[in-house]
Design a protein around this motif. Structure first.
Motif, short mmCIF file in Angstrom:
data_model
loop_
_atom_site.label_atom_id
_atom_site.label_comp_id
_atom_site.label_asym_id
_atom_site.label_seq_id
_atom_site.Cartn_x
_atom_site.Cartn_y
_atom_site.Cartn_z
N VAL A 44 -39.28 -4.36 -17.83
CA VAL A 44 -38.49 -3.54 -18.12
C VAL A 44 -38.23 -3.01 -19.77
CG1 VAL A 44 -36.29 -3.27 -17.76
CG2 VAL A 44 -37.37 -4.34 -15.53
N GLN A 45 -38.64 -2.23 -20.25
CA GLN A 45 -38.18 -1.36 -21.12
C GLN A 45 -36.61 -1.43 -21.58
OE1 GLN A 45 -40.98 1.48 -23.26
NE2 GLN A 45 -40.50 1.36 -24.77
N ALA A 46 -35.93 -2.11 -22.06
CA ALA A 46 -34.63 -2.18 -22.89
C ALA A 46 -34.78 -0.74 -24.27
CB ALA A 46 -34.02 -2.98 -22.77
N PHE A 47 -33.90 -0.04 -24.45
CA PHE A 47 -33.79 -0.09 -26.01
C PHE A 47 -32.24 0.89 -26.53
CE2 PHE A 47 -35.23 3.26 -23.02
CZ PHE A 47 -34.81 3.91 -23.63
N ASN A 48 -32.00 0.94 -27.52
CA ASN A 48 -30.56 1.21 -27.62
C ASN A 48 -31.20 3.32 -28.24
OD1 ASN A 48 -28.01 -0.78 -27.73
ND2 ASN A 48 -29.97 -1.36 -28.32
N TYR A 49 -30.27 3.99 -27.39
CA TYR A 49 -30.30 4.64 -28.13
C TYR A 49 -28.94 5.85 -27.54
CZ TYR A 49 -33.16 9.78 -27.56
OH TYR A 49 -33.35 11.08 -27.53
N ARG A 50 -28.95 7.17 -28.84
CA ARG A 50 -27.79 7.81 -28.48
C ARG A 50 -26.09 7.08 -28.08
NH1 ARG A 50 -28.62 12.78 -30.21
NH2 ARG A 50 -26.78 13.64 -28.08
N ARG A 55 -31.05 1.54 -22.72
CA ARG A 55 -31.22 2.44 -21.61
C ARG A 55 -32.02 1.22 -21.14
NH1 ARG A 55 -28.11 7.39 -21.79
NH2 ARG A 55 -27.95 7.97 -23.65
N HIS A 56 -32.61 1.37 -19.96
CA HIS A 56 -33.82 0.90 -19.67
C HIS A 56 -35.10 1.96 -18.47
CE1 HIS A 56 -30.26 -2.05 -19.46
NE2 HIS A 56 -31.72 -2.88 -19.99
N SER A 57 -36.12 1.71 -18.81
CA SER A 57 -36.86 2.53 -18.53
C SER A 57 -37.61 1.41 -18.31
CB SER A 57 -37.76 2.56 -19.80
OG SER A 57 -39.44 3.47 -19.24
N LEU A 58 -38.26 1.97 -16.42
CA LEU A 58 -39.05 1.39 -15.85
C LEU A 58 -40.43 1.51 -14.89
CD1 LEU A 58 -36.00 0.51 -13.24
CD2 LEU A 58 -36.42 -1.61 -15.05
N PRO A 59 -41.46 1.04 -14.54
CA PRO A 59 -42.29 1.67 -14.22
C PRO A 59 -42.10 3.21 -13.37
CG PRO A 59 -42.70 -0.74 -13.95
CD PRO A 59 -41.33 -0.41 -14.38
N GLY A 60 -42.72 3.58 -13.10
CA GLY A 60 -42.17 5.14 -12.23
C GLY A 60 -41.40 6.32 -12.93
N GLN A 61 -40.81 5.67 -14.02
CA GLN A 61 -40.08 6.71 -14.90
C GLN A 61 -40.25 7.28 -16.08
OE1 GLN A 61 -36.24 4.03 -15.91
NE2 GLN A 61 -35.44 4.45 -13.83
N VAL A 62 -40.29 8.15 -16.82
CA VAL A 62 -40.77 8.73 -18.54
C VAL A 62 -39.76 8.37 -19.32
CG1 VAL A 62 -40.22 10.85 -17.21
CG2 VAL A 62 -42.02 10.64 -19.09
N LEU A 63 -40.65 8.35 -20.14
CA LEU A 63 -39.30 8.28 -22.01
C LEU A 63 -39.34 9.11 -22.14
CD1 LEU A 63 -38.07 4.62 -23.31
CD2 LEU A 63 -39.38 6.28 -24.80
N ILE A 64 -38.95 9.77 -23.05
CA ILE A 64 -39.11 11.57 -23.94
C ILE A 64 -37.65 11.04 -24.50
CG2 ILE A 64 -39.12 13.83 -24.20
CD1 ILE A 64 -41.09 12.34 -22.67
N LEU A 65 -38.08 10.98 -26.09
CA LEU A 65 -37.51 10.53 -27.70
C LEU A 65 -37.98 11.92 -28.65
CD1 LEU A 65 -37.77 6.55 -28.23
CD2 LEU A 65 -36.09 7.19 -26.86
N HIS A 66 -36.92 12.05 -28.73
CA HIS A 66 -36.31 13.77 -29.36
C HIS A 66 -36.75 12.68 -30.55
CE1 HIS A 66 -34.77 16.93 -31.46
NE2 HIS A 66 -35.10 17.71 -30.08
N GLY A 117 -36.08 -1.06 -29.24
CA GLY A 117 -36.59 -1.77 -28.01
C GLY A 117 -36.92 -3.16 -28.39
N HIS A 118 -36.41 -3.43 -27.18
CA HIS A 118 -36.66 -4.89 -26.67
C HIS A 118 -37.61 -5.57 -24.85
CE1 HIS A 118 -32.19 -4.09 -26.77
NE2 HIS A 118 -32.51 -5.06 -25.39
N CYS A 119 -37.27 -6.78 -24.88
CA CYS A 119 -37.57 -7.45 -23.41
C CYS A 119 -36.19 -7.46 -23.60
CB CYS A 119 -38.40 -8.09 -23.63
SG CYS A 119 -40.01 -8.02 -24.14
N SER A 120 -36.70 -7.02 -21.79
CA SER A 120 -35.57 -7.59 -20.58
C SER A 120 -35.25 -8.86 -20.08
CB SER A 120 -34.76 -6.19 -19.32
OG SER A 120 -35.69 -6.09 -18.56
N GLY A 167 -32.28 9.98 -22.14
CA GLY A 167 -34.32 9.59 -23.21
C GLY A 167 -35.18 8.72 -22.17
N VAL A 168 -34.83 8.73 -20.37
CA VAL A 168 -35.27 8.09 -19.32
C VAL A 168 -35.28 9.05 -18.13
CG1 VAL A 168 -36.05 5.84 -18.11
CG2 VAL A 168 -35.47 5.45 -20.44
N SER A 169 -36.32 9.79 -17.56
CA SER A 169 -36.03 10.53 -16.85
C SER A 169 -37.14 10.21 -15.73
CB SER A 169 -36.43 12.28 -17.10
OG SER A 169 -36.45 12.98 -15.99
#
Length: 274
Positions: A49-55, A59-70, A77-80, A112-114
């Motif tokens: 699980v990828q954790a990050f502060n955004y806007r 936020r958390h990004s999991l396998p099967g999701q896509v992370l799009i940062l403008h 970015g840090h480990c959960s 940021g994650v979709s």
């Protein structure tokens, strides 16, 4: 611990596009401090699980999701958890996206994650399929899908216009004659007199696929003909215009759902072509 691997074969396109940076990274017990890029960050979390502060939110990004940062949006970015996470990413210059969208405002994927299926599929093509492939046409094809998927995910309506059938049919004829030697989008521009991105849109609208994938399917069809006549896999790949047997295998599986060897062992090998 942070371990990162940059792609030895960064994707690129001809002429107007500079090289793009790719990275495969594993993060355990460490963190990225707040920073920003002047590119889009398109990333797929492969494990953990990828954790990050955004806007202003976590936020958390999991396998099967896509992370799009403008571009120019600050994030960290840090480990959960202690298991850490791994991801693969590509950094897309906004000028590349602009080339596809033709001057429209850059799309903004707010969270940021979709989990948008079309956006995930486009990101998979860009991040995974294009990695290590020295094929500018593959990058341009993936770029088109990604730019429009981001645009749709951002809620932007595409401009509707009548497709240029004459240009599409002329491009199709050119591709049919160039199966073995290949054809580039800039060549199709010259042949049709139509902007490459508009031609790509019209080609998809009228023929259901992109010029790049149309050419790959014709190459697979030609390779099947060689295999039915008893050619070796290597000879079939070379005769159909593939760069190498590995490229042939990947493309064949995408088109057929089987590897060439699996196809040869199946009843599909004996399919009658009328």
């Amino acid at each position: 611990m942070i371990s990162a691997t940059l792609s030895p074969n960064p994707s690129h396109s001809t002429g107007s596009f500079e090289l793009v940076e790719r990275v495969a990274n594993r993060l355990v017990g460490a963190a990225f401090s707040p920073h920003r890029h002047d590119t889009y960050t398109v990333a797929l979390t492969m494990a953990g699980v990828q954790a990050f502060n955004y806007r202003g939110s976590m936020r958390h990004s999991l396998p099967g999701q896509v992370l799009i940062l403008h571009p120019d949006e600050i994030h960290d970015g840090h480990c959960s958890d202690e298991a850490g996470f791994s991801y693969r990413a590509v950094y897309i210059p906004p000028t590349h996206v602009q080339a596809v969208l033709g001057g429209a405002e850059l799309p903004f994927v707010v969270d940021g994650v979709s989990t948008n299926p079309a956006l995930i599929a486009a990101a998979m093509s860009m991040v995974i399929d294009c990695a290590g492939v020295e094929d500018p046409d593959a990058y341009e094809d993936a770029l088109y899908d990604l730019a429009h998927a981001m645009n749709n995910a951002a809620g932007r309506a595409a401009t509707v216009r009548l497709a240029n059938r004459t240009a599409v049919m002329r491009a199709r004829e050119f591709l049919e004659a160039a199966v073995v030697f290949g054809a580039r989008l800039d060549q199709l521009e010259q042949v049709t007199g139509c902007d490459r991105w508009q031609l790509s849109r019209d080609f998809r609208a009228l023929l259901g696929t992109s010029p790049y994938r149309y050419l790959q399917h014709r190459r697979v069809d030609l390779a099947k003909q060689f295999l039915r006549k008893g050619a070796t896999l290597a000879d079939a790949a070379h005769g159909a215009g593939f760069a190498d047997q590995s490229h042939f295998g990947r493309t064949f599986r995408k088109a057929v759902g089987l590897t060439p060897k699996e196809w040869l062992r199946s009843d599909l090998f004996r399919t009658i072509i009328l």
